[in-house]
Design a protein around this motif. Structure first.
Motif, PDB file in Angstrom:
ATOM      1  N   ALA A 155     110.273 135.799  -7.390  1.00  0.00           N
ATOM      2  CA  ALA A 155     109.548 134.964  -6.441  1.00  0.00           C
ATOM      3  C   ALA A 155     110.511 134.259  -5.482  1.00  0.00           C
ATOM      4  N   LEU A 156     111.621 133.743  -6.017  1.00  0.00           N
ATOM      5  CA  LEU A 156     112.615 133.100  -5.158  1.00  0.00           C
ATOM      6  C   LEU A 156     113.176 134.069  -4.128  1.00  0.00           C
ATOM      7  N   ALA A 157     113.368 135.325  -4.534  1.00  0.00           N
ATOM      8  CA  ALA A 157     113.912 136.330  -3.620  1.00  0.00           C
ATOM      9  C   ALA A 157     112.932 136.675  -2.502  1.00  0.00           C
ATOM     10  N   SER A 158     111.630 136.450  -2.739  1.00  0.00           N
ATOM     11  CA  SER A 158     110.627 136.801  -1.729  1.00  0.00           C
ATOM     12  C   SER A 158     110.251 135.627  -0.833  1.00  0.00           C
ATOM     13  N   VAL A 159     110.842 134.443  -1.069  1.00  0.00           N
ATOM     14  CA  VAL A 159     110.586 133.305  -0.183  1.00  0.00           C
ATOM     15  C   VAL A 159     111.235 133.579   1.172  1.00  0.00           C
ATOM     16  N   PRO A 160     110.486 133.483   2.282  1.00  0.00           N
ATOM     17  CA  PRO A 160     111.080 133.747   3.600  1.00  0.00           C
ATOM     18  C   PRO A 160     112.274 132.840   3.866  1.00  0.00           C
ATOM     19  N   ARG A 161     113.324 133.422   4.421  1.00  0.00           N
ATOM     20  CA  ARG A 161     114.504 132.627   4.746  1.00  0.00           C
ATOM     21  C   ARG A 161     114.359 132.055   6.142  1.00  0.00           C
ATOM     22  N   SER A 162     115.019 130.937   6.387  1.00  0.00           N
ATOM     23  CA  SER A 162     114.968 130.298   7.699  1.00  0.00           C
ATOM     24  C   SER A 162     115.801 131.071   8.696  1.00  0.00           C
ATOM     25  N   ALA A 163     115.281 131.234   9.899  1.00  0.00           N
ATOM     26  CA  ALA A 163     115.989 131.926  10.974  1.00  0.00           C
ATOM     27  C   ALA A 163     115.769 131.149  12.266  1.00  0.00           C
ATOM     28  N   VAL A 164     116.402 131.605  13.334  1.00  0.00           N
ATOM     29  CA  VAL A 164     116.342 130.929  14.626  1.00  0.00           C
ATOM     30  C   VAL A 164     115.744 131.884  15.645  1.00  0.00           C
ATOM     31  N   LEU A 165     114.854 131.382  16.482  1.00  0.00           N
ATOM     32  CA  LEU A 165     114.231 132.197  17.519  1.00  0.00           C
ATOM     33  C   LEU A 165     115.294 132.794  18.439  1.00  0.00           C
ATOM     34  N   GLY A 166     115.258 134.121  18.584  1.00  0.00           N
ATOM     35  CA  GLY A 166     116.152 134.792  19.501  1.00  0.00           C
ATOM     36  C   GLY A 166     117.590 134.845  19.053  1.00  0.00           C
ATOM     37  N   ALA A 167     117.864 134.509  17.771  1.00  0.00           N
ATOM     38  CA  ALA A 167     119.247 134.526  17.296  1.00  0.00           C
ATOM     39  C   ALA A 167     119.790 135.942  17.249  1.00  0.00           C
ATOM     40  N   GLN A 168     121.066 136.079  17.464  1.00  0.00           N
ATOM     41  CA  GLN A 168     121.723 137.369  17.373  1.00  0.00           C
ATOM     42  C   GLN A 168     122.285 137.542  15.967  1.00  0.00           C
TER      43      GLN A 168
END
Length: 284
Positions: free
Chosen positions: A169-182
């Motif tokens: 379950a921990l592995a399937s938690v969405p990770r934080s990302a940044v809009l338009g990040a490279q």
């Protein structure tokens, strides 16, 4: 603008009580001997916080809801007020699925699920006693509310490893990302390129351009800053150049709120990978 109403059909007006007795150890007792049930599980510690989870057992063919349930349904409600030596409990939500309910869509889980927890003690040198009063809904063709009263003792500095189910379950938690990040990750990593407001003769909509590895099955969920928002689920459009576009009409915005400045939360699910982006829109 009027918010869309959510529909929730109950087969009973009374909550179904599911009582789980306290255990000191890796998990509490199940709240019921068979059928729908819930329990608390321990999961060691991480960065000064204790880890755990709420495990919900569902009979085949039934579902329960995500934090934002979509057009129909209600999200789980967690009451930790009876806990001792607890500063805060954060629920970490695994990536959900979209369900067609026949004229409306809901968001949630159609299988047994563990909702991971990050528990911050008031005093890290002392034991923690988690007490949870959980209200949730279990649905098939009709829906029934349930209530589980659960408690579990956690020891300070617990070094135990999470169970296989909690680790998954921990592995399937969405990770934080940044809009338009490279450089969002390796090949197959999902990403959101742009999220823009579009004005046209047919009305105002939000257009989200994504790059995903599974274009036919990838899905996107959009939430407002608080529970007063009731944004619809986005529709998928055919993408080009390896990108998939999601579009949703600007509906369900609370009176007086400004969708152009509000921070929205986008959850993009692409196969076994998922990300979350928290950002305001770009005007166009």
């Amino acid at each position: 603008m009027l918010s869309r109403l959510r529909h929730f059909t109950l087969c009973s007006l009374a909550l179904v009580p599911l009582a789980g007795s306290a255990l000191a150890g890796d998990m509490s007792a199940w709240s019921a001997p068979e059928g729908t049930a819930a329990r608390l599980v321990a999961g060691g510690s991480q960065d000064g916080a204790l880890m755990g989870g709420v495990e919900i057992r569902l009979p085949p063919g039934l579902k329960t809801y995500w934090r934002y349930p979509g057009d129909s349904g209600v999200p789980p409600h967690f009451d930790w007020s009876g806990s001792r030596n607890v500063e805060a409990v954060e629920v970490l939500w695994p990536a959900p699925s979209r369900f067609d309910d026949g004229g409306s869509f809901s968001i949630g889980y159609k299988h047994d699920v563990v909702l991971p927890l990050r528990i911050t003690p008031k005093d890290r040198t002392q034991p923690v006693e988690l007490k949870l009063n959980l209200d949730f809904a279990v649905c098939g063709k009709i829906c029934q509310p349930a209530n589980a009263a659960l408690d579990l003792a956690l020891q300070p500095g617990d070094t135990g490893a999470p169970s296989a189910a909690l680790a998954q379950a921990l592995a399937s938690v969405p990770r934080s990302a940044v809009l338009g990040a490279q450089g969002l990750g390796a090949k197959g990593e999902p990403g959101i390129a742009t999220a823009e407001l579009h004005h046209a003769s047919g009305g105002t909509s939000i257009r989200i351009v994504t790059h995903v590895d599974h274009a036919a099955t990838a899905d996107l969920f959009v939430e407002g800053p608080d529970e007063d928002w009731a944004l619809p689920l986005p529709a998928r459009e055919t993408g080009v150049d390896g990108r998939t576009v999601f579009v949703l009409p600007v509906d369900g915005v609370p009176k007086g709120a400004d969708v152009t400045t509000a921070r929205l939360r986008f959850t993009l699910v692409d196969g076994e990978r998922a990300i979350e982006v928290d950002t305001p829109l770009s005007a166009r």
